[in-house]
Design a protein around this motif. Sequence first.
Motif, mmCIF file in Angstrom:
data_model
loop_
_atom_site.group_PDB
_atom_site.id
_atom_site.type_symbol
_atom_site.label_atom_id
_atom_site.label_comp_id
_atom_site.label_asym_id
_atom_site.label_seq_id
_atom_site.Cartn_x
_atom_site.Cartn_y
_atom_site.Cartn_z
ATOM 1 N N SER A 163 14.823 54.967 -2.844
ATOM 2 C CA SER A 163 16.114 55.502 -2.393
ATOM 3 C C SER A 163 16.785 54.540 -1.408
ATOM 4 O O SER A 163 17.966 54.677 -1.085
ATOM 5 C CB SER A 163 15.945 56.877 -1.753
ATOM 6 O OG SER A 163 15.343 56.760 -0.482
ATOM 7 N N THR A 199 12.857 56.200 7.247
ATOM 8 C CA THR A 199 12.573 57.636 7.178
ATOM 9 C C THR A 199 11.218 57.847 7.807
ATOM 10 O O THR A 199 10.265 57.121 7.486
ATOM 11 C CB THR A 199 12.554 58.148 5.720
ATOM 12 O OG1 THR A 199 13.765 57.778 5.076
ATOM 13 C CG2 THR A 199 12.419 59.661 5.675
ATOM 14 N N GLU A 234 16.384 58.860 8.882
ATOM 15 C CA GLU A 234 16.118 60.264 8.636
ATOM 16 C C GLU A 234 14.800 60.581 9.315
ATOM 17 O O GLU A 234 13.750 60.071 8.943
ATOM 18 C CB GLU A 234 16.024 60.556 7.146
ATOM 19 C CG GLU A 234 16.012 62.037 6.858
ATOM 20 C CD GLU A 234 14.929 62.420 5.879
ATOM 21 O OE1 GLU A 234 14.178 63.357 6.205
ATOM 22 O OE2 GLU A 234 14.814 61.769 4.837
ATOM 23 N N ARG A 238 6.894 67.921 4.339
ATOM 24 C CA ARG A 238 8.222 67.440 3.945
ATOM 25 C C ARG A 238 9.146 67.642 5.135
ATOM 26 O O ARG A 238 9.074 68.674 5.801
ATOM 27 C CB ARG A 238 8.752 68.224 2.749
ATOM 28 C CG ARG A 238 7.965 68.021 1.462
ATOM 29 C CD ARG A 238 8.300 69.087 0.440
ATOM 30 N NE ARG A 238 9.729 69.169 0.205
ATOM 31 C CZ ARG A 238 10.446 70.295 0.304
ATOM 32 N NH1 ARG A 238 9.859 71.432 0.653
ATOM 33 N NH2 ARG A 238 11.730 70.288 0.068
ATOM 34 N N THR A 252 12.085 68.343 5.005
ATOM 35 C CA THR A 252 12.979 69.450 4.688
ATOM 36 C C THR A 252 12.233 70.774 4.476
ATOM 37 O O THR A 252 12.812 71.727 3.957
ATOM 38 C CB THR A 252 13.758 69.140 3.399
ATOM 39 O OG1 THR A 252 12.814 68.689 2.421
ATOM 40 C CG2 THR A 252 14.815 68.080 3.592
ATOM 41 N N GLN A 288 18.168 70.352 8.030
ATOM 42 C CA GLN A 288 18.759 71.356 7.153
ATOM 43 C C GLN A 288 18.410 72.731 7.690
ATOM 44 O O GLN A 288 17.656 72.883 8.655
ATOM 45 C CB GLN A 288 18.226 71.207 5.721
ATOM 46 C CG GLN A 288 18.659 69.931 5.029
ATOM 47 C CD GLN A 288 18.692 70.063 3.495
ATOM 48 O OE1 GLN A 288 18.362 71.099 2.911
ATOM 49 N NE2 GLN A 288 19.112 68.988 2.833
ATOM 50 N N ARG A 308 16.259 67.880 -0.232
ATOM 51 C CA ARG A 308 17.112 66.686 -0.230
ATOM 52 C C ARG A 308 17.892 66.590 -1.539
ATOM 53 O O ARG A 308 19.050 66.239 -1.564
ATOM 54 C CB ARG A 308 16.221 65.464 -0.038
ATOM 55 C CG ARG A 308 16.888 64.121 -0.192
ATOM 56 C CD ARG A 308 15.953 63.055 0.338
ATOM 57 N NE ARG A 308 14.602 63.234 -0.169
ATOM 58 C CZ ARG A 308 13.974 62.364 -0.979
ATOM 59 N NH1 ARG A 308 14.554 61.254 -1.334
ATOM 60 N NH2 ARG A 308 12.737 62.600 -1.387
ATOM 61 N N ASP A 348 19.401 63.986 -5.934
ATOM 62 C CA ASP A 348 19.434 62.821 -5.051
ATOM 63 C C ASP A 348 20.795 62.153 -4.869
ATOM 64 O O ASP A 348 20.906 61.204 -4.095
ATOM 65 C CB ASP A 348 18.399 61.796 -5.527
ATOM 66 C CG ASP A 348 16.981 62.304 -5.296
ATOM 67 O OD1 ASP A 348 16.804 63.122 -4.373
ATOM 68 O OD2 ASP A 348 16.061 61.913 -6.025
ATOM 69 N N PHE A 385 22.827 63.572 2.234
ATOM 70 C CA PHE A 385 21.632 64.050 2.945
ATOM 71 C C PHE A 385 21.652 63.447 4.335
ATOM 72 O O PHE A 385 21.588 62.223 4.487
ATOM 73 C CB PHE A 385 20.378 63.629 2.171
ATOM 74 C CG PHE A 385 19.093 64.081 2.806
ATOM 75 C CD1 PHE A 385 18.918 65.403 3.189
ATOM 76 C CD2 PHE A 385 18.051 63.191 3.010
ATOM 77 C CE1 PHE A 385 17.727 65.827 3.780
ATOM 78 C CE2 PHE A 385 16.860 63.604 3.590
ATOM 79 C CZ PHE A 385 16.703 64.923 3.968
ATOM 80 N N GLN A 387 22.543 59.874 3.830
ATOM 81 C CA GLN A 387 21.947 59.268 2.640
ATOM 82 C C GLN A 387 22.466 59.972 1.397
ATOM 83 O O GLN A 387 23.505 60.605 1.420
ATOM 84 C CB GLN A 387 20.435 59.365 2.728
ATOM 85 C CG GLN A 387 19.869 58.633 3.925
ATOM 86 C CD GLN A 387 18.369 58.798 3.995
ATOM 87 O OE1 GLN A 387 17.633 58.205 3.229
ATOM 88 N NE2 GLN A 387 17.922 59.623 4.918
#
Length: 478
Positions: A166, A233, A253, A286, A288, A409, A440, A443, A447, A458
């Motif tokens: 990514s 990240t 991130e 994760r 998120t 989030q 996320r 993709d 984000f 992102q």
Amino acid sequence: DGDVYKYYSDGEWKKSSSGKSVSIVNPTTRKTQYKVQACTQEEVNKVMETAKVAQKSWAKTPLWKRAELLHKAAAILKDHKAPIAECLVKEIAKPAKDAVTEVVRSGDLVSYCAEEGVRILGEGKYLVSDSFPGNERTKYCLTSKIPLGVVLAIPPFNYPVNLAVSKIAPALIAGNSLVLKPPTQGAVSALHMVHCFHLAGFPKGLISCVTGKGSEIGDFLTMHPSVNCISFTGGDTGIAISKKAGMIPLQMELGGKDACIVLEDADLDLVAGNIIKGGFSYSGQRCTAVKVVLVMESVADALVEKVNAKLSKLTVGPPEENCDITPVVSESSANFIEGLVMDAKEKGATFCQAYKREGNLIWPLLLDNVRPDMRIAWEEPFGPVLPVIRINSVEEGIHHCNASNFGLQGCVFTKDINKAILISDTMETGTVQINSAPARGPDHFPFQGLKDSGIGSQGITNSINMMTKIKSTVINLP
Ligand code: G3H
């Protein structure tokens, strides 16, 4: 030494001159699974030099050719999904099925990036001067997007392949070169992924991958004068990097403490399913993941009961057997999670299941009646343990969410869409999901995290734009 995976520099696989290696411990067996090279600062210098040179000609390579190579790499990556997934299972204990999904998702991301890149980089702007007061139409401005130079990518252990591509794919389509520093847990998966790019035939030096100890090359990489952009990240390290980095664009991130706010009219079966998926997939590792449930008191008993019923069906064990809950990444991580759980216990949280741990394997646990004086109300366990805080008003839930230093989030469950949108507007997070757990993907969605959760945005389009600069040429008429 055939036992130590080589690093990738100048289009070749090399041994480090340090003669040293870094061990990767399998979280399940807690034994050394792989070894990677401990690269030196001189080797980093060499990589930066080649990255700088390779970038200059890459920037002149037609966009469609860059895209073509990325499509090729994506296809090779997907062809190699099985061996890469196997590494993910051994290095980070990701359940086998999810490991395959990570690689496939990564291939799709690379292809999408190539497609999006040719479109958004294929057009610029044309401006005329007489729209600004005092000007005649004597100046024409042409803009285009140009690459930044060398992009440094530092992905985390939980998606060593996906959160690497990514960063890699947007950087490359935009005409940058890329230096990857994979996480130690996940380094071998990342090296395999880099090999797919190698097989696709990218020019020498355009992509490099250095492995090693953070203490030896971490700061050296992030403070390197040849680096023109950092995409990171991970955890708190990101805050330290942002303080040390030079005047270069940063994409960060970091952590999250994603709240799940449950209103009285919510579909509790839907909520319970999303709490299981959101809170416990990949054992909660994760950024998120749902990390705190804020539920209205009147429906709390019913919700907790539904979540517990689903929780009891989760399988616990090794990633090879595709268990839902697998060992967390390291012993120190397991110890940290245990610390949060014990603190909550001492302060009177209700344990819905007995706390159980064997090695790095922690059984899933729902903690009810958590209160704000408990660490777990605020800190990110990154494990399969989830606190429930009972609230008496929506405002109380929003207040808890916004009092966090994180802002990645959040989610809200209600059948009243108008209410949901108003709540979303008041939640200080980069994204709010209505009636689903945070995530996320897809993709290409933006984000981003607010506060300590990150810098910049992102998602495929945003990452491509972030890894470019605007260049203008102004034509002046006499
Ligand atoms: O761990 C952080 C990831 O960016 C989260 O991605 O929502 O696809 O699991 P995910």
